[in-house]
Design a protein around this motif. Structure first.
Motif, PDB file in Angstrom:
ATOM      1  N   THR A  18      -1.391 -59.549  12.649  1.00 46.50           N
ATOM      2  CA  THR A  18      -0.239 -60.048  11.905  1.00 46.50           C
ATOM      3  C   THR A  18      -0.284 -59.801  10.404  1.00 46.50           C
ATOM      4  O   THR A  18       0.701 -60.034   9.724  1.00 46.50           O
ATOM      5  N   LEU A  19      -1.392 -59.354   9.854  1.00 50.85           N
ATOM      6  CA  LEU A  19      -1.494 -59.192   8.403  1.00 50.85           C
ATOM      7  C   LEU A  19      -0.781 -57.926   7.935  1.00 50.85           C
ATOM      8  O   LEU A  19      -1.159 -56.822   8.344  1.00 50.85           O
ATOM      9  N   PRO A  20       0.229 -58.050   7.076  1.00 48.10           N
ATOM     10  CA  PRO A  20       0.881 -56.838   6.573  1.00 48.10           C
ATOM     11  C   PRO A  20       0.074 -56.159   5.469  1.00 48.10           C
ATOM     12  O   PRO A  20       0.196 -54.958   5.263  1.00 48.10           O
ATOM     13  N   ASN A  21      -0.747 -56.932   4.749  1.00 45.10           N
ATOM     14  CA  ASN A  21      -1.508 -56.370   3.619  1.00 45.10           C
ATOM     15  C   ASN A  21      -2.935 -56.047   4.039  1.00 45.10           C
ATOM     16  O   ASN A  21      -3.909 -56.469   3.418  1.00 45.10           O
ATOM     17  N   TYR A  22      -3.046 -55.267   5.095  1.00 48.74           N
ATOM     18  CA  TYR A  22      -4.368 -54.917   5.614  1.00 48.74           C
ATOM     19  C   TYR A  22      -5.166 -54.108   4.600  1.00 48.74           C
ATOM     20  O   TYR A  22      -6.393 -54.161   4.574  1.00 48.74           O
ATOM     21  N   GLY A  23      -4.472 -53.388   3.736  1.00 45.53           N
ATOM     22  CA  GLY A  23      -5.169 -52.624   2.705  1.00 45.53           C
ATOM     23  C   GLY A  23      -5.903 -53.523   1.724  1.00 45.53           C
ATOM     24  O   GLY A  23      -7.032 -53.220   1.300  1.00 45.53           O
TER      25      GLY A  23
END
Length: 241
Positions: A18-23
């Motif tokens: 669910t994390l959009p900011n995986y970077g």
């Protein structure tokens, strides 16, 4: 940081659906983005997803609600004729009960209740046996017809009962808030997102669902052990992209 100070190798695996900011998470974990960062998009789904978009042009709220319910019912009936379960996401607890009752009423008016629960089936007997255990009046009202609701305002007992009945295919149509998309692994062949606007009390206005919320809900479409493909249907205002 522990690896850097102690010089002892430690393996850390950061995993999220669910994390959009995986970077950002990868940078925090000191991961080499070229070697240690993996992102899996929709092409990696175990079950391919077919998507439909239905635009509703009606501006008046009451008429729009009626049209959305009619579209929902049409799609639900199509799936019932193929013996597929349907998961419908709405965006408030009150909307759960209103939508489930509207669909139940249409099935009764059109004399199509047999599509959801056959009169001579074991499912009808099981649903009737479970009725005395149901605390929520709204759920008790629609459950004998093969419909159910699920939201955080229900008792844990009611929610677990609905989850079990849906997993065992006794409930054919489940109307839920987004809590089911984020917290419970309960897939269906088809997912319908009824409306794409939610009320933000902090801003005092309606706003569009985030792409992440939409992806999470559609992620419930398709059961790897049963389906060769899943179906996701988004019902939204015709003017929305």
């Amino acid at each position: 940081r522990g690896v850097e100070t102690t010089q002892e190798p430690v393996r850390i695996v950061g995993l999220s659906a669910t994390l959009p900011n995986y970077g950002d998470v990868a940078a925090f974990l000191r991961v080499d983005p070229d070697k240690g960062l993996f992102f899996f998009d929709n092409s990696y789904r175990p079950v391919p997803l077919q998507q439909q978009y239905v635009g509703v042009t009606e501006k008046r709220a009451l008429q729009r609600f009626r049209i959305q319910n009619e579209v929902c019912y049409e799609k639900v009936v199509q799936q019932q004729k193929m013996a597929n379960q349907v998961l419908i996401f709405v965006h408030s607890r009150a909307e759960c009960a209103k939508t489930a009752k509207a669909l139940r009423d249409m099935a009764v008016d059109k004399d199509e209740t047999r599509l959801f629960v056959r009169a001579d089936s074991a499912t009808r007997e099981i649903l009737q046996e479970e009725l005395p255990n149901v605390k929520a009046n709204d759920l008790r009202d629609v459950l004998p017809y093969g419909f159910a609701t699920h939201h955080a305002g229900m008792t844990r007992g009611d929610r677990e009962l609905v989850e079990d009945l849906f997993a065992d295919h006794h409930v054919r149509v489940l109307v839920s808030t987004a809590t089911l998309a984020w917290g419970v692994n309960l897939p269906a062949h088809s997912v319908i997102i009824k409306g794409t606007q939610i009320y933000n009390p902090k801003k005092g206005r309606w706003q569009e669902l985030s792409p992440l919320d939409v992806m999470q809900m559609l992620g419930r479409a398709g059961r790897p052990q049963y389906d060769s493909e899943g179906e996701g249907i988004i019902i939204t205002a015709h003017s929305e992209p």
